[in-house]
Structure formats: structure tokens, C-alpha cells
Scaffold this motif. Structure first.
Motif, mmCIF file in Angstrom:
data_model
loop_
_atom_site.group_PDB
_atom_site.id
_atom_site.type_symbol
_atom_site.label_atom_id
_atom_site.label_comp_id
_atom_site.label_asym_id
_atom_site.label_seq_id
_atom_site.Cartn_x
_atom_site.Cartn_y
_atom_site.Cartn_z
ATOM 1 N N ASP B 197 -27.929 52.176 -43.887
ATOM 2 C CA ASP B 197 -28.170 53.341 -43.042
ATOM 3 C C ASP B 197 -27.446 53.129 -41.702
ATOM 4 O OD1 ASP B 197 -29.143 55.381 -41.558
ATOM 5 O OD2 ASP B 197 -31.257 54.828 -41.732
ATOM 6 N N SER B 199 -27.364 54.774 -39.109
ATOM 7 C CA SER B 199 -28.107 55.080 -37.888
ATOM 8 C C SER B 199 -28.801 53.819 -37.359
ATOM 9 C CB SER B 199 -29.103 56.216 -38.114
ATOM 10 O OG SER B 199 -30.164 55.800 -38.921
ATOM 11 N N LEU B 200 -29.041 52.818 -38.243
ATOM 12 C CA LEU B 200 -29.614 51.546 -37.772
ATOM 13 C C LEU B 200 -28.633 50.845 -36.834
ATOM 14 C CD1 LEU B 200 -31.192 50.064 -41.010
ATOM 15 C CD2 LEU B 200 -32.328 51.248 -39.148
ATOM 16 N N GLU B 202 -26.343 52.378 -35.056
ATOM 17 C CA GLU B 202 -26.331 53.157 -33.817
ATOM 18 C C GLU B 202 -27.546 52.820 -32.973
ATOM 19 O OE1 GLU B 202 -26.027 57.248 -34.897
ATOM 20 O OE2 GLU B 202 -23.836 57.186 -35.013
ATOM 21 N N ALA B 203 -28.701 52.662 -33.643
ATOM 22 C CA ALA B 203 -29.924 52.321 -32.911
ATOM 23 C C ALA B 203 -29.754 50.979 -32.215
ATOM 24 C CB ALA B 203 -31.121 52.282 -33.861
ATOM 25 N N ALA B 204 -29.140 50.019 -32.897
ATOM 26 C CA ALA B 204 -28.934 48.698 -32.294
ATOM 27 C C ALA B 204 -28.036 48.814 -31.067
ATOM 28 C CB ALA B 204 -28.336 47.741 -33.317
ATOM 29 N N VAL B 218 -28.564 42.981 -37.430
ATOM 30 C CA VAL B 218 -28.921 44.111 -38.298
ATOM 31 C C VAL B 218 -28.112 44.118 -39.602
ATOM 32 C CG1 VAL B 218 -29.130 46.617 -38.490
ATOM 33 C CG2 VAL B 218 -29.595 45.508 -36.307
#
Lengths: 382, 301
Positions: B197, B199-200, B202-204, B218
Motif C-alpha cells: 500500500d 499510502s503507507l 506517504e504516511a511515513a 516500512v
């Protein structure tokens, strides 16, 4: 109320105040598709600002540009006076709450929340304190050691919020923060989100497609369509004085009549219906419209009075029609009225008293009389 | 009533469907394994077949069973076998690590490429399988030989004056194994990374992780299943590899696959060869079982 206090809650009215987030002529193109089209926007410190629009209107792209996941094709972005165009996502003073939450599935709740502080090299003891404070703040006390797949949707949402808030960002970006929750939880969370924002004083920028959510949450709303802002204002401004048919229909619903201006004054506009020469609309907000200009008159369904008896005296803004359909929603009923000239009008009527023997105010095919105040309608030019 | 019969029929179909692969494994895996195991407990004879029978009938009609563990003891007596085992594991391990280091960026690149390019890249990974494995190893002999393509090219460039010895060295063995097994590392890794994913990541980044930090905190943890699957797919066949060390390593590489081949074909000692095979199997099954235990523990946690 003193002037200063007035501005404290409405910083956008204060001419001396510098905007916290400045978006200047920003465009984003993907190939030959323009997602965001040359937009300007000011957001002030402490606001809870909503970007509202349908899917593909460019609201998420704008948010992702603020976060640093997309680079603007042109234009400039400023946060707290600093130009952020060339600052990579990891170094920006903003944090984001993702629509899918994007929690790290291999880490516990605690580790997820601590992640941002660890990246910044904060001392271990301090991380521990701040994480436990944050866990208390979002009420996740017993769940610290759980992994995301052992949490409910609402709990995941809290973890995502806690993870984004722990670094005390200057701006918190929220992408459809409540979309994944069920209706009851959504309402409850809305108020929690507002309280939290009030408590922490962080500027929130929320992207949503849900107009009700935008209305309840925000200090101000920017309605987006096809990459542009259609209207920006407080929820009341946007709802009560929409400046286009798009906004009138997108926020709530509206009955719209096409017509021509027959009289235009500082405090009064009269519009003649295109469909029916005898039908005149009186609106009490002034305008600088020219006589004969093509306009639309919008009236909200809940602002139309409905009655089964004719009005005693001749007044402005009166119509008659036949009940075509009734939608009983409990606290209110939606009536679809077919006018004598064939047009359909929506009327919402609150059920303030319990109807005797389950009858409605008016029955199917019954003749009804409609009216509204001159102050209730708005003239739209586009 | 009708539903009951329907359900029974369905249950029967189900058990039939499950029975087919079980039967296949029984016929082509378990039975041959038992035969090899049986041979490993027999005595070497100059006869056809070249091993003694485990069951014999005594003079008074009694059944005699004769099991020899001598063959296994012999594996420890002669340090050739132990050395060959350890060397095989070493070569396989180093090759696996090299495959991982080369394969991970490749798999990542393929997974992040746009869909059209991704298809082409995947076909390029699979394409070598259309040529015989043996043929590909032979062509490496042509490339690496003293008068081979690579040496001639380097001399022509003027980088070297006389040929570098590459064929029949440990280097050639590593090259051959990494070359041959790299797709087995890339494909499971690709399947894993492709499902990641984004978006993980991007979240990081959003939480302040620089790209390198995002990768280790990640991306890598999220792709451990792919790393383990790819590593097993390379490590296990590489340990028992025979063709590559024989053709590219010559006499300089001592690997268990080659020892096994020699026992069968040069020494005609089927029982010892079988014992080598069984020992090899145990050696390879062990890491797999450990992995399975780790996985089920992960699932329970």
C-alpha cells in the motif's frame, strides 16, 4: 461585542491579519488533464477549513500538494510565511490523516503513534510521555499494545489522528476523515474533532465530499468544481447566499426558476419567470443587475410555506399546485408539488405536531398553496 | 432431502478434488522417497540392482529385516561429505544474499514502473526460461573461458594483457547460480512489493521519515514474506545444485550435489548416495520447518 473579539473568531475579516496558509495561482496538470486550475486561497491560523466538492474536482490534489506528495505545475504555496514548494514531504511542518488511515500494520498502536517522534530523534523518555499523553487524549488507553488489524474502524481513525497530531504540526491535513465510519459514529466523531481542534489550536484543512460534514465542522468552506473554487465562505454564507446554481444545488437542494429582471433597485429585485409571464418573483436583496438580464431565482425547500387553504390576502411570491408525491421522513416530510405550469417544486415541511390518524398535512393530488418571504430567495447570475 | 443429497454430492466432489493432488504427491514424491530411504539402509553389492534387499526369508521361513545405519555413519567418517555439505550451504547462502541484493531493487523498480513498462520488464525476467537451463550454463562457459568472449573483449579494449582465469573458479559458480536463480528471487518479491500500500510510504514521509528511513522501517518489514519466499526458492535448489558447479566450477568446487552424482555414477555406491540424498533433504527441510513455525507464530500473535 467588541471588534477584536469579533475578529478572533473570524480572522478572515481582519484586514491586518496575515494568512497562515497562502495558495497563489496554483495549478496541477496530469498530462493534458488539469486537476487544479490556477487557484488562490488564504487560510488563517486556527481555522477549520473545508475543501468541499465531488470526486475529481481537485480537492484531494490540492491537499496532497500541501502535504508534499504532489508538486504544483505552477504557482506558490506558503505556510506561516515560508514558501514550501521545494520542501520535501518529510520536512514540512504539516501532518496528514489519510482517508484509508494508512496505519503501519506491522506496528502496535503505540509504535504507530511514536513513529513521527522517533524519526525526529526525540529522546526516548520524552517519546514515552508524549505518546501516553496522546493515547489519553484520543481515549485509546487499553489498546496501546494492539496491532491495527485488531481495531475497529473508529479506533483506527483515532490512532491515525493521534499519529498525525503528536508532532504538533502547524497544519493538520485531513483527507475524508469520517468517510469510513458509520453514520452514528461519524456524528459523534465530528464533534470530537471540533473540540480537539479548539483545544489544540492547530489549523485544520479538511477535504470532504459530504456537505453536511463540511457544514458542521468548518469555520469556512471552499466549494470546488473542475479544479476551481466556485465559492468560498462560512457555512451560513454558502448555504443562505449561494452565488451560483452549482453551489445552490450542491449544498442542500434548491428550487431554481429561470427568468428576466424586470425591476432592479438597491433593496429589491423583481424577476419574471420564463415559463409563465404572469409569475413574478420578489427578492428583497438588492443588486446591480440590469433590467432584462437573464437570471435564476433559487429558493430552498424548507423556506417554502405550504398550506391547503388559499392565502387570505394577495401577497408576493405565491404559487399553487397539486401534491405529486410525499416523502415522510419522520421529523419532516418532503412534498413534491406540481405547479399549474407543470414545473415540479420541492417543499420540506417539519412535522411539528403528530398528525391525527396518520394523515399528512396534504394528501396526494390535493390542491396546495405555496408562498415564501422576499428575503428567502436569492438571485443567481450563473 | 434434495438439499441433503446435493450437499453430500458436493462433499464427495470436495474430497475427490483434494484427493487428486494428495495422490499425485503420494505417487511421485512419497513412494520414491521411501524407496531412496530404503536403499540408504541397504548394503552395497556388485549386482543388479547394486544393493542388498532389506527383507529376506530365513531358512525356516522367518522374515529377516536387515537395516544398516553404516551408510549414515560413513558420512561423518569421511570429512569429504561434511565439507561438501558445509560448502554447499555456504555457496547457497552467499548466492541467496547476492540475489536478494540485486533482486530487491529490480523487483521494486518493476512494481513501481507504469503498467505497460511493467509487463515488458516481467516478460524480460521470464524470457530466459524459454531457453534450456543447460544451454544457458554452457553459454556462460563460452563467455568465461580463457579464450572466451569476455576475456577477448577485455584484451581488445586493452584493459588486460593476458586472460583472467574465470572459468573453473568459485567466482564462476557464484555467477552461474546468481544468474540462474535471480528470477526466483525477483518474482515473489515483485508479487509482494506490488501489493504494498503506497499510502503507507506517504504516511511515513509525512511523519518525517527520509526515503532511506522509510525503506528500512516500512518497506522492508512489509515485504518480509516476499524476502523469505524468494530466499527459500533460491537457497534450496542452490544447495543441491549439481550442473553449475560441475560445468563452471570444474574440479575446484566441492558441492554436495556433485558428491551425490559421483557416488551414483563413478562409485556405483547407491546406498551411500541415497544416504547423502536423505541427509541433504533433512538439511533443507529444517529451515523450511523453522520458517513455517515462525509464520504460524506470527499469525497467532
Amino acid at each position: 461585542m467588541p471588534q477584536d473579539d469579533n475578529f478572533a473568531h473570524r480572522p478572515w475579516l481582519d484586514p491586518d491579519k496575515d494568512p497562515f496558509i497562502k495558495i497563489r495561482s496554483v495549478s496541477k496538470r496530469f498530462g493534458d488533464f488539469t486537476a487544479v486550475d490556477n487557484v488562490d486561497l488564504d487560510i488563517y491560523k486556527g481555522e477549520l477549513f473545508c475543501l468541499l466538492g465531488g470526486s475529481g474536482c481537485g480537492k484531494s490534489t490540492l491537499l496532497r500538494m500541501l502535504a508534499g506528495f504532489e508538486t504544483p505545475s505552477s504557482g506558490e504555496l506558503f505556510i506561516d510565511g515560508e514558501k514550501i514548494n521545494d520542501i520535501p514531504a518529510y520536512a514540512r511542518p504539516v501532518n496528514m490523516m489519510f482517508q484509508s488511515y494508512a496505519l503501519f500494520p506491522h506496528m502496535t498502536v503505540e509504535k504507530n503513534i511514536a513513529y513521527g517522534l522517533q524519526r525526529d530523534g526525540v529522546a526516548k523518555a520524552e517519546i514515552k510521555d508524549r505518546v501516553s499523553d496522546m493515547i489519553k487524549l484520543v481515549q485509546l488507553n487499553d489498546l496501546a499494545k494492539r496491532k491495527p488489524n485488531q481495531l475497529s474502524g473508529g479506533q483506527c481513525q483515532r490512532v491515525a489522528l493521534a499519529r498525525a497530531l503528536i508532532k504538533q504540526p502547524k497544519v493538520l491535513l485531513l483527507d475524508e476523515p469520517l468517510a469510513a465510519l458509520d453514520k452514528r459514529l461519524r456524528e459523534q466523531t465530528q464533534y470530537e474533532l471540533m473540540n480537539l481542534q479548539d483545544q489544540l489550536g492547530i489549523t485544520f484543512v479538511v477535504v470532504t465530499h459530504d456537505q453536511e460534514e463540511a457544514m458542521t465542522l468548518s469555520t469556512r468552506i471552499a466549494v470546488m468544481d473542475k479544479g476551481k473554487f466556485v465559492q468560498t465562505g462560512t457555512p451560513t454564507e454558502i448555504y443562505e447566499t449561494p452565488d451560483s446554481r452549482f453551489v445552490a444545488n450542491f449544498i442542500g437542494s434548491a428550487n431554481i426558476f429561470q427568468g428576466h429582471v424586470v425591476e432592479s433597485d438597491r433593496d429589491r429585485v423583481v424577476v419574471r419567470s420564463v415559463r409563465d409571464d404572469n409569475l413574478l418573483f420578489y427578492i428583497d436583496h438588492g443588486s446591480d443587475l440590469q433590467v432584462n438580464a437573464k437570471v435564476w431565482v433559487a429558493i430552498r425547500p424548507e423556506k417554502v410555506r405550504i398550506s391547503t387553504t388559499p392565502h387570505a390576502e394577495a401577497r408576493s411570491n405565491q404559487l399553487a399546485g397539486i401534491v405529486h408525491d410525499i416523502g415522510y421522513l419522520g421529523r419532516l416530510s418532503n412534498y413534491k408539488i406540481k405547479l399549474d405550469n407543470g414545473k415540479m417544486i420541492d417543499v420540506t415541511h417539519p412535522n411539528q405536531t403528530r398528525p391525527k390518524s396518520g394523515e399528512h398535512l396534504a394528501d396526494w393530488d390535493e390542491k396546495v398553496y405555496l408562498s415564501w418571504e422576499p428575503s428567502s430567495a436569492v438571485v443567481l447570475t450563473q | 432431502m434434495a438439499i441433503d443429497i446435493g450437499r453430500k454430492l458436493q462433499d464427495r466432489w470436495k474430497s475427490l478434488l483434494v484427493a487428486v493432488p494428495f495422490f499425485w504427491l503420494l505417487l511421485f514424491f512419497l513412494i520414491p522417497f521411501v524407496i531412496v530411504f530404503k536403499i540408504s539402509l541397504a548394503e552395497s553389492l556388485i549386482a543388479s540392482p547394486p544393493f542388498s534387499s532389506l527383507l529376506t526369508w530365513g531358512e525356516e521361513g522367518e522374515l529377516k529385516i536387515r537395516l544398516l545405519i553404516e551408510n549414515y555413519a560413513y558420512l561423518f567418517d569421511d570429512d569429504l561429505y561434511v565439507r561438501a555439505y558445509l560448502n554447499s550451504v555456504k555457496v547457497a547462502f552467499i548466492s541467496t544474499v547476492i540475489c536478494l541484493l540485486i533482486g530487491y531493487p529490480m523487483a521494486y523498480g518493476i512494481a513501481r514502473a507504469n503498467p505497460t513498462r511493467r509487463k515488458i520488464l516481467l516478460i524480460l525476467i521470464i524470457l530466459p526460461f524459454w531457453t534450456s537451463f543447460l544451454l544457458r550454463v554452457y553459454s556462460w562457459m563460452g563467455i568465461l573461458a580463457d579464450q572466451g568472449t569476455l576475456n577477448n573483449f577485455l584484451i581488445w579494449l586493452g584493459l588486460i594483457d593476458e586472460p583472467i582465469r574465470m572459468l573453473y573458479t568459485q567466482f564462476a559458480v557464484y555467477l552461474g547460480i546468481v544468474y540462474s536463480y535471480l528470477p526466483f528471487m525477483i518474482l515473489p518479491l515483485y508479487a509482494n512489493i506490488e501489493k504494498l500500500d503506497w499510502s503507507l510510504l506517504e504516511a511515513a514521509a509525512d511523519l518525517g521519515a527520509k526515503p532511506i528511513s522509510t525503506f528500512f522501517t516500512v518497506t522492508v518489514p512489509m515485504t518480509i514474506p516476499g524476502i523469505i519466499a524468494g530466499s527459500l526458492l533460491v537457497f534450496i535448489p542452490a544447495t543441491g545444485e549439481y550442473v553449475i558447479p560441475d560445468l563452471l566450477g570444474g574440479g575446484n568446487s566441492l558441492m554436495i550435489g556433485k558428491v551425490l552424482y559421483n557416488e551414483f555414477n563413478s562409485n556405483h555406491d547407491w546406498p551411500v548416495a541415497s544416504a547423502v540424498a536423505i541427509a541433504l533433504l533433512i538439511l533443507l527441510v529444517l529451515p523450511m520447518m523453522l520458517y513455517q513455525r515462525y509464520q504460524s507464530k506470527q499469525l497467532q500473535a
